[in-house]
Write a protein that holds these residues in place. Structure first.
Motif, PDB file in Angstrom:
ATOM      1  N   ALA A  35     -10.999  17.363   5.061  1.00  0.00           N
ATOM      2  CA  ALA A  35      -9.624  17.600   4.632  1.00  0.00           C
ATOM      3  C   ALA A  35      -9.151  16.388   3.832  1.00  0.00           C
ATOM      4  N   ILE A  36      -8.646  16.645   2.653  1.00  0.00           N
ATOM      5  CA  ILE A  36      -8.167  15.567   1.785  1.00  0.00           C
ATOM      6  C   ILE A  36      -6.659  15.453   1.938  1.00  0.00           C
ATOM      7  N   THR A  37      -6.191  14.228   2.162  1.00  0.00           N
ATOM      8  CA  THR A  37      -4.748  14.005   2.298  1.00  0.00           C
ATOM      9  C   THR A  37      -4.292  12.974   1.270  1.00  0.00           C
ATOM     10  N   ALA A  38      -3.028  12.946   1.005  1.00  0.00           N
ATOM     11  CA  ALA A  38      -2.461  11.982   0.050  1.00  0.00           C
ATOM     12  C   ALA A  38      -2.489  10.555   0.597  1.00  0.00           C
ATOM     13  N   THR A  39      -2.822  10.398   1.873  1.00  0.00           N
ATOM     14  CA  THR A  39      -2.877   9.070   2.479  1.00  0.00           C
ATOM     15  C   THR A  39      -4.290   8.487   2.477  1.00  0.00           C
ATOM     16  N   GLU A  40      -5.219   9.115   1.768  1.00  0.00           N
ATOM     17  CA  GLU A  40      -6.591   8.586   1.657  1.00  0.00           C
ATOM     18  C   GLU A  40      -6.524   7.200   1.015  1.00  0.00           C
ATOM     19  N   PRO A  41      -7.367   6.268   1.446  1.00  0.00           N
ATOM     20  CA  PRO A  41      -7.376   4.929   0.846  1.00  0.00           C
ATOM     21  C   PRO A  41      -7.592   4.941  -0.671  1.00  0.00           C
ATOM     22  N   CYS A  42      -8.288   5.934  -1.196  1.00  0.00           N
ATOM     23  CA  CYS A  42      -8.561   5.972  -2.643  1.00  0.00           C
ATOM     24  C   CYS A  42      -7.295   6.188  -3.472  1.00  0.00           C
ATOM     25  N   TYR A  43      -6.208   6.589  -2.831  1.00  0.00           N
ATOM     26  CA  TYR A  43      -4.950   6.808  -3.548  1.00  0.00           C
ATOM     27  C   TYR A  43      -3.967   5.653  -3.364  1.00  0.00           C
ATOM     28  N   ALA A  44      -4.321   4.643  -2.607  1.00  0.00           N
ATOM     29  CA  ALA A  44      -3.397   3.551  -2.276  1.00  0.00           C
ATOM     30  C   ALA A  44      -2.888   2.808  -3.514  1.00  0.00           C
ATOM     31  N   HIS A  45      -3.695   2.744  -4.558  1.00  0.00           N
ATOM     32  CA  HIS A  45      -3.305   1.998  -5.761  1.00  0.00           C
ATOM     33  C   HIS A  45      -2.364   2.784  -6.673  1.00  0.00           C
ATOM     34  N   LEU A  46      -2.165   4.057  -6.419  1.00  0.00           N
ATOM     35  CA  LEU A  46      -1.337   4.880  -7.308  1.00  0.00           C
ATOM     36  C   LEU A  46       0.143   4.544  -7.137  1.00  0.00           C
ATOM     37  N   GLY A  47       0.813   4.413  -8.256  1.00  0.00           N
ATOM     38  CA  GLY A  47       2.239   4.118  -8.230  1.00  0.00           C
ATOM     39  C   GLY A  47       3.072   5.390  -8.262  1.00  0.00           C
ATOM     40  N   ASP A  48       4.369   5.216  -8.287  1.00  0.00           N
ATOM     41  CA  ASP A  48       5.289   6.358  -8.314  1.00  0.00           C
ATOM     42  C   ASP A  48       5.172   7.162  -9.604  1.00  0.00           C
ATOM     43  N   ASP A  49       4.590   6.576 -10.628  1.00  0.00           N
ATOM     44  CA  ASP A  49       4.443   7.282 -11.905  1.00  0.00           C
ATOM     45  C   ASP A  49       3.119   8.053 -12.007  1.00  0.00           C
ATOM     46  N   ALA A  50       2.366   8.137 -10.913  1.00  0.00           N
ATOM     47  CA  ALA A  50       1.076   8.850 -10.930  1.00  0.00           C
ATOM     48  C   ALA A  50       1.303  10.338 -11.216  1.00  0.00           C
ATOM     49  N   THR A  51       0.399  10.895 -12.005  1.00  0.00           N
ATOM     50  CA  THR A  51       0.469  12.324 -12.324  1.00  0.00           C
ATOM     51  C   THR A  51      -0.367  13.117 -11.323  1.00  0.00           C
ATOM     52  N   ALA A  52      -0.240  14.415 -11.338  1.00  0.00           N
ATOM     53  CA  ALA A  52      -1.029  15.270 -10.440  1.00  0.00           C
ATOM     54  C   ALA A  52      -2.521  15.040 -10.670  1.00  0.00           C
ATOM     55  N   GLY A  53      -2.923  14.852 -11.922  1.00  0.00           N
ATOM     56  CA  GLY A  53      -4.324  14.617 -12.238  1.00  0.00           C
ATOM     57  C   GLY A  53      -4.875  13.324 -11.660  1.00  0.00           C
TER      58      GLY A  53
END
Length: 182
Positions: A35-53
């Motif tokens: 199960a993939i969640t938005a709290t995965e460590p690979c997403y930690a660097h994304l800022g508030d301006d991150a796009t869906a892609g």
């Protein structure tokens, strides 16, 4: 197979344990889910301006999750004395014909269907597919994994004056230890 049973077989731990559950195992085939969640460590660097892609799950983690699924199939069929211990390492050797044809995003459940093709000594060969719902997102023509004695893979450091001092790169920080040589 539940999370506790998976942890009893695989050496990976948070944040690199990438199999949540085994949904079926039949002979030389296993189906697992991640199960993939938005709290995965690979997403930690994304800022508030991150796009869906920007939230596409990395292909490197997708193949790692597939590889852990293959290792579960291989090792679950082994005697407990033949599994990974403190004296052995489980190695992802490589993958051939790995094709990513789609993406997975937070909220998706990736299903890996893995077939164990053969085992030669302490090396396993697997193939299969990864799915999100009815959509195939990746195929693996051949994946190789190996189980080796820790002493054969990670020789002790010889120190700054040792024979390999000019080739040594600082030790990695993984729980597997060892050092990298150029």
């Amino acid at each position: 197979m539940n999370a506790a049973e998976i942890r009893a077989i695989l050496p990976q731990r948070h944040p690199l344990l990438l199999v949540d559950r085994v949904t079926s195992r039949d002979g030389d085939t296993i189906e697992t889910v991640k199960a993939i969640t938005a709290t995965e460590p690979c997403y930690a660097h994304l800022g508030d301006d991150a796009t869906a892609g920007d939230y596409a799950y990395p292909a490197s983690l997708l193949i790692e999750s597939f590889g852990q699924s293959a290792a579960l199939l291989w090792l679950a069929g082994s005697a407990p004395s033949q599994r990974v211990t403190e004296d052995t390492l489980l190695l992802f050797v490589g993958a051939r014909d790995y094709t990513v044809t789609g993406r997975a995003y937070p909220g998706d459940v990736v299903r890996h269907v893995v077939r164990l093709e053969r085992v030669v000594a302490d090396t396993a060969f697997a193939a299969g597919e990864s799915w999100v719902g009815q959509r195939r997102i990746a195929t693996v023509g051949s994946l190789m994994a190996a189980r080796r004695p820790r002493t054969a893979v990670a020789e002790p450091a010889t120190g700054p004056q040792g024979r390999d001092a000019d080739r040594t790169i600082p030790a990695n920080t993984s729980s597997q230890g060892g050092r990298h040589v150029r």
